[in-house]
Design a protein around this motif. Structure first.
Motif, PDB file in Angstrom:
ATOM      1  N   ALA A   1      26.962 -15.009  13.149  1.00 48.08           N
ATOM      2  CA  ALA A   1      27.947 -14.744  12.197  1.00 48.08           C
ATOM      3  C   ALA A   1      29.005 -13.842  13.007  1.00 48.08           C
ATOM      4  O   ALA A   1      28.311 -13.100  13.989  1.00 48.08           O
ATOM      5  CB  ALA A   1      27.343 -13.968  11.190  1.00 48.08           C
ATOM      6  N   PHE A   2      30.330 -13.844  12.815  1.00 47.91           N
ATOM      7  CA  PHE A   2      31.075 -13.272  13.267  1.00 47.91           C
ATOM      8  C   PHE A   2      31.814 -12.279  12.125  1.00 47.91           C
ATOM      9  O   PHE A   2      33.158 -12.265  12.142  1.00 47.91           O
ATOM     10  CB  PHE A   2      32.176 -13.911  14.241  1.00 47.91           C
ATOM     11  N   PRO A   3      31.037 -11.498  11.512  1.00 45.03           N
ATOM     12  CA  PRO A   3      31.847 -10.649  10.366  1.00 45.03           C
ATOM     13  C   PRO A   3      32.890  -9.762  10.918  1.00 45.03           C
ATOM     14  O   PRO A   3      33.607  -8.976  10.201  1.00 45.03           O
ATOM     15  CB  PRO A   3      30.606  -9.996   9.721  1.00 45.03           C
ATOM     16  N   TYR A   4      32.381  -9.242  12.165  1.00 45.11           N
ATOM     17  CA  TYR A   4      33.724  -8.133  12.509  1.00 45.11           C
ATOM     18  C   TYR A   4      34.885  -8.568  12.847  1.00 45.11           C
ATOM     19  O   TYR A   4      36.073  -7.820  13.084  1.00 45.11           O
ATOM     20  CB  TYR A   4      33.234  -7.585  14.266  1.00 45.11           C
TER      21      TYR A   4
END
Ligand code: HEM
Ligand code: HEM
Lengths: 212, 498, 83
Positions: free
Chosen positions: A137-140
C-alpha cells in the motif's frame, strides 16, 4: 606467467572487445530508431510521475515489455497487442523494462485501467480492490481526510473494502496525481512504426526530446 | 614488523623450523593486517545491515500492509538497499580485505602503499553510506544494480576501488617471485575490470532500450568480472593450502581464467531475453552463456579433483567446509544459469522467483559462503589468536546451511509454478500470486535462519576483535576431533578452527 | 553509420590480432613452460610437512616420502602470522 603487462593487456582486450560488441556497436550501428508519430513525449506531470515510479522502485515487481507472442503468452494475457520494439522506449530514461513480474506487466496499463478512481484507490490500498493482492500500500501518497472537511472543488476518492473508517476519504498528493498521470500514459498499442515517420534520431538519447 | 603482531608471533618464529617461509608470510600478513582487519569489520557490519533489509523486504512480500506509512520503508527502496548493502557493502568489502591479504602472501612481499589501500577502503565505505541513504531517500538512479546516486555516491566506488587496485598492482610489480599464481590473475583482473565497467554502467547519456542494454552489460559483469573472480581466487588459494596438495591441473585453471573473462563479459543480454532489443545482441549473450560451461567445468573439475579422496577434511576445517560449499554452489548456479539462458527455459523462468533463487544461489551459496570461509582462515592469523568458540562456528554453519535450503528450494519450486501459471493465458493473476506464496513464506523462514546465522557470526567476530580470551589452541590440523560435526574429548587442547 | 561500423570492425580486428600476437609471443618466450609446477606457487614448504588428521595411512606415507617427515606441532596457543 611472469609478465604483468601481458596479463593486463589480455584483461583490457577482453573488456574492450565486449564493450565494443555490446555497447559501442549498438550505439553507432543500430542506433537509428524512428520516433513513432503516435507516441507523445511525456508531459511535465507524466515525467514527474515517472520519477515517482522510479523512486518507489515499482520496477522490482513490474516489467514494462511485451515479449514475442510466438513463444510467450504475454499478448494472450492481454498485456499488449504486439511485442514492444525499441522505438516504444525512445523517451524512457532511465529505462524501466524490469526483470520481475511479481505483479503484472505495465507497459499498457493506461489502456487496461483508464480510470483515476481505480488507480488512486488501488495505490492507496491494493487490497481495497483485490483482497489477494500482495502489492504494497502507498498511503503516504494520500491525505486521509474527513469528508466533511473537503473544500468545494477538491478532488477526493472514497475507498472500498473497509480500508478506511466511514466518513473518511483520500485526497491525492501532487505526487500521486503525477504517478497516475504517468500510469495512464503507458500505452503502446499503435502499430509498429513502419519507418516512414519523419524524425529519425539516435537511441543514444542525446536529443532534447528525452525525458527531463 | 613483527611488532605490530601479537607477542606470540615472535615466539612462534623460534618454534618453527622453516624460518624463511614463515618470515615471508609474517611480513606479508603484517603489511596487510590493518587494511584487511578494517575491511573485514566493515563487511560484517554491512552483512548485518543487509540482512535486516533483506528480511524486511522478504516479509513485506507476504505482509504488504506492514510498515507502509513512510516512503523510506517501502518495498522498492528496502529491496534495492538490500541488494546494494549486500553486493557492494558486505561482499565487496570482504573481497577488498581478502584481496589485500592474499596478494602479498602470493607474491612474497609486503603490501605496497597500504595507505592508499586503506584510504580506498574508507572511500568505498563512505560511498556505501551515501548510496544507501540516497536510495532510501528516493534518489535511486532507477537502474537495477546501479541504484546508488550516480554523482554523489558512485565516484567513491571508482576512486576507492581504484586506490585498492593501485596498491595491489604496486605490490605485484614489486613481487619477489617470478611467476604469478592464478589467484593473482583473478584478483588483478577483477580490480582492473571493476572501475571500467562501473563507469560504463553509470554513463549518463543512454536512454531507452540502449540504457537497458548498458544496464545489464554492467550488472552481469559486476557478477562475472568482479564478484566471481575474487571468490574463485580465494577458492584457488585456500583449497590447496588447507589440503596440502597443489591444485589438480594448473593448465585447466588458466583455461578457466581466459574463457571466463572472454565469455562472461558477453553474457549481459541474457537478462533481457525476449525484450525489445536487437535479436543479435541477445543471441550473442545466449551463445556466450552456453560457452560458460567451459570455465565452469574447468573450475569444478579442478576443485573436485583436488579434494578427491580427502573429503574427510571437511569435518575438520571450517574454512574448507565453507569454501567447498561455495565452490559446489558455483558449479550448480552456473549450470542453472546456462539452462536459464536458453530461450525455451527462459520464456518460463524469466520474470519469476526462479531468478531470485538463482541470484541467491550465486550471491549467497557461492560468494557469501566463500567469504565466510576466507574470514575464518584470515582473522586468527591477523589477530594472533584462535576463534573463541567452536560451538559458535558450528551454529553459524548449520543455521546458514539449513537456512539456504529453506530459502532456495521453496522459492525455486514456487517460481517454476509461477512461470507455468503465467505462461497459461487462461490462469488469472490471482492464481499466479497464490502460486508464489509458499515460496515467499519459505524465503522468510529461511531468511530468518540466515539472519540468525549472521548474528552468530558477527558476535563471534566481535569477540575476536575484542580480544576475548581464546582457548589456547594448536594451529590447524593438529586437532584430533572433527571440530564442526561433533566434539569428542580431544587428546589435544581445543582449538585449530580455521 | 557505415563508416562508424567500419571503424569499430577494424578496431576489433586489430585488437584481436594483437591478442593473438601477444599469445604467440608468450608461448614462444616460454611463459607456458612447466606449467603445472606453477601450481606450487600457492604452497609454502611447511604446508607439506603438516600432518593432517584426515589423511589415510597411504596418503600420509606418500606425502612424507615426497616432502620429508612431519613437523612437530607448534606450541599450543600460538597463532599469528603463519601456517
Ligand atoms: C538474510 C538473508 C537474505 C534475505 C532474507 C534476502 C532476501 C531478499 C529479498 C526478499 C529479495 C527481493 C526479491 C524480490 O524482488 O522478489 C532479495 C533480492 C536480492 N538479494 Fe537477498 N536476501 C538475503 C541475503 C542476501 C545476500 C547475502 C546477498 C548477496 C551477497 C543477496 C543478494 C541479493 C540480490 C543480488 C538480489 C536481487 C535478485 C534479483 O534481482 O533477482 N541477498 N533478497
Ligand atoms: C555460467 C554462469 C551463469 C549463467 C549462464 C547465468 C545466467 C543467468 C541468467 C540467464 C539470468 C537471468 C534470469 C532472468 O532474468 O530470466 C541470471 C540472473 C542472475 N544471475 Fe546468473 N548465471 C550464471 C552464473 C551466476 C553466478 C556465478 C552468479 C553469482 C555470483 C549469478 C548471479 C545472478 C544474479 C544475481 C542474477 C539476477 C540478476 C537480477 O535480476 O538482479 N549468476 N543468470
Amino acid at each position: 606467467m611472469t609478465r604483468i603487462w601481458l596479463l593486463i593487456t589480455g584483461v583490457l582486450a577482453i573488456i574492450v572487445f565486449a564493450t565494443s560488441l555490446l555497447v559501442v556497436i549498438p550505439n553507432t550501428m543500430i542506433g537509428q530508431v524512428r520516433v513513432p508519430s503516435q507516441l507523445a513525449p511525456y508531459t511535465g506531470q507524466q515525467a514527474r510521475g515517472r520519477a515517482v515510479y522510479v523512486a518507489q522502485g515499482c520496477v522490482y515487481c513490474h516489467s514494462q515489455q511485451v515479449r514475442d507472442p510466438v513463444y510467450t503468452s504475454d499478448k494472450d494475457r492481454g498485456w499488449g497487442p504486439r511485442a514492444t520494439v525499441p522505438s516504444d522506449y525512445v523517451y524512457d530514461k532511465p529505462h524501466q523494462l524490469g526483470t520481475m513480474r511479481t505483479g503484472p506487466d505495465l507497459i499498457n496499463i493506461g489502456v487496461r485501467q483508464p480510470s483515476d478512481q481505480w488507480h488512486h484507490t488501488h495505490l492507496f490500498n491494493p487490497r481495497s480492490l483485490m483482497p489477494w493482492s500482495i502489492m504494497p500500500a502507498f498511503p503516504y501518497l494520500y491525505d486521509v481526510r474527513d469528508s466533511s472537511s473537503l473544500k468545494p472543488g477538491e478532488v477526493f476518492y472514497s475507498v472500498a473494502g473497509g480500508k478506511l473508517p466511514t466518513g473518511k476519504v483520500i485526497v491525492p498528493t501532487a505526487d500521486a496525481d503525477a504517478l497516475v498521470a504517468y500510469l495512464k500514459s503507458l500505452k503502446r498499442t499503435y502499430p509498429v512504426p513502419t519507418g516512414n515517420e519523419p524524425a529519425a534520431r539516435s537511441i543514444g538519447g542525446r536529443s532534447e526530446q528525452t525525458m527531463p | 614488523m613483527t611488532a605490530t603482531l601479537s607477542p606470540h608471533v615472535v615466539e612462534l618464529t623460534t618454534s618453527i623450523t622453516d624460518l624463511e617461509n614463515l618470515d615471508i608470510r609474517l611480513r606479508a600478513d603484517a603489511s596487510s593486517r590493518q587494511v584487511a582487519l578494517r575491511a573485514i569489520s566493515f563487511s560484517v557490519i554491512w552483512l548485518i545491515i543487509g540482512s535486516a533489509f533483506g528480511l524486511m523486504a522478504s516479509f513485506k512480500l507476504h505482509m504488504p500492509d506492514w510498515l507502509v506509512s513512510s516512503p523510506v520503508l517501502t518495498f522498492g527502496r528496502i529491496r534495492s538497499a538490500h541488494l546494494n548493502a549486500m553486493a557492494y557493502g558486505w561482499a565487496s568489502s570482504a573481497m577488498l580485505g581478502v584481496s589485500v591479504w592474499i596478494i602479498p602472501r602470493l607474491v612474497h612481499t609486503e603490501l605496497r602503499v597500504p595507505k592508499a589501500a586503506e584510504a580506498g577502503l574508507y572511500i568505498w565505505n563512505i560511498g556505501m553510506v551515501l548510496g544507501i541513504v540516497g536510495i532510501l531517500a528516493g534518489y535511486s538512479d532507477g537502474l537495477e544494480w546501479l541504484e546508488m546516486p550516480r554523482y554523489w555516491a558512485d565516484p567513491f566506488f571508482v576512486i576507492g576501488g581504484g586506490l585498492v587496485g593501485l596498491s595491489l598492482l604496486s605490490t605485484i610489480a614489486m613481487r619477489e617471485v617470478e611467476h604469478l599464481y592464478v589467484s593473482v590473475w583473478y584478483i588483478l583482473a577483477a580490480f582492473i575490470w571493476f572501475p571500467i565497467i562501473f563507469v560504463i554502467g553509470n554513463w549518463p547519456t543512454f536512454s531507452g532500450v540502449e540504457s537497458a542494454a548498458v544496464n545489464w552489460f554492467y550488472a552481469h559483469n559486476a557478477l562475472g568480472l568482479w564478484l566471481t573472480p575474487v571468490c574463485l581466487a580465494a577458492a584457488y588459494y585456500f583449497i590447496p593450502k588447507i589440503l596440502g596438495r597443489p591444485i589438480y591441473s594448473y593448465q585447466l585453471s588458466l583455461l578457466g581464467f581466459w574463457t571466463l573473462g572472454f565469455f562472461y563479459s558477453l553474457n549481459g543480454m541474457h537478462h533481457l531475453i525476449g525484450g525489445p532489443l536487437p535479436t543479435w545482441m541477445i543471441t550473442t549473450s545466449i551463445v556466450a552463456s552456453g560457452l560458460m560451461i567451459i570455465p565452469v567445468m574447468a573450475v569444478g573439475v579442478n576443485q573436485h579433483m583436488t579434494l578427491n579422496k580427502r573429503f574427510g577434511a571437511l569435518r575438520y576445517s571450517p574454512t574448507l567446509r565453507f569454501i567447498v560449499f561455495g565452490s559446489v554452489a558455483y558449479t550448480l548456479v552456473s549450470l542453472q544459469g546456462v539452462f536459464m539462458a536458453f530461450r525455451e527455459v527462459n520464456r518460463l523462468t524469466h520474470f519469476t522467483h526462479v531468478t531470485v533463487a538463482h541470484a541467491h544461489l550465486g550471491l549467497y551459496s557461492f560468494v557469501t559462503m566463500i567469504m565466510f570461509g576466507s574470514i575464518y582462515y584470515i582473522l586468527p592469523r591477523l589477530l594472533g589468536r584462535e576463534w573463541v568458540s567452536e560451538k559458535l562456528i558450528s551454529w553459524h554453519f548449520w543455521t546458514v546451511g539449513i537456512g539456504q535450503i529453506v530459502y532456495l528450494v521453496p522459492l525455486t519450486v514456487a517460481g517454476m509454478v509461477q512461470g507455468v501459471a503465467m505462461a497459461d493465458p487462461t490462469s488469472t493473476w490471482e492464481q499466479v500470486v497464490k502460486a508464489m506464496m509458499p515460496g515467499l513464506i519459505g524465503r522468510s523462514v529461511g531468511g530468518t535462519l540466515l539472519t540468525i546465522g549472521h548474528c552468530v557470526f558477527a558476535y563471534h567476530v566481535w569477540l575476536m576483535f575484542r580480544g576475548a580470551r581464546s582457548r589456547q589452541g594448536l594451529p590447524p590440523f593438529h586437532e584430533v576431533a572433527p571440530i564442526i560435526t561433533r566434539r569428542t574429548k580431544a587428546s589435544f587442547v581445543s582449538g585449530g578452527a580455521a | 553509420m557505415l563508416p562508424s561500423s567500419l571503424t569499430v570492425t577494424l578496431a576489433i580486428t586489430i585488437l584481436g590480432l594483437l591478442t593473438v600476437a601477444a599469445f604467440l609471443w608468450a608461448w614462444r618466450k616460454g611463459q607456458f613452460d612447466r606449467i603445472n609446477d606453477q601450481a606450487m606457487l600457492a604452497m609454502d614448504d611447511d604446508d607439506f610437512n603438516v600432518a593432517r588428521p584426515w589423511e589415510t595411512v597411504a596418503q600420509r606415507a606418500e606425502r612424507v616420502a615426497a616432502h620429508g617427515p612431519t613437523q612437530l606441532p607448534a606450541v599450543p596457543g600460538i597463532w599469528g602470522g603463519a601456517r
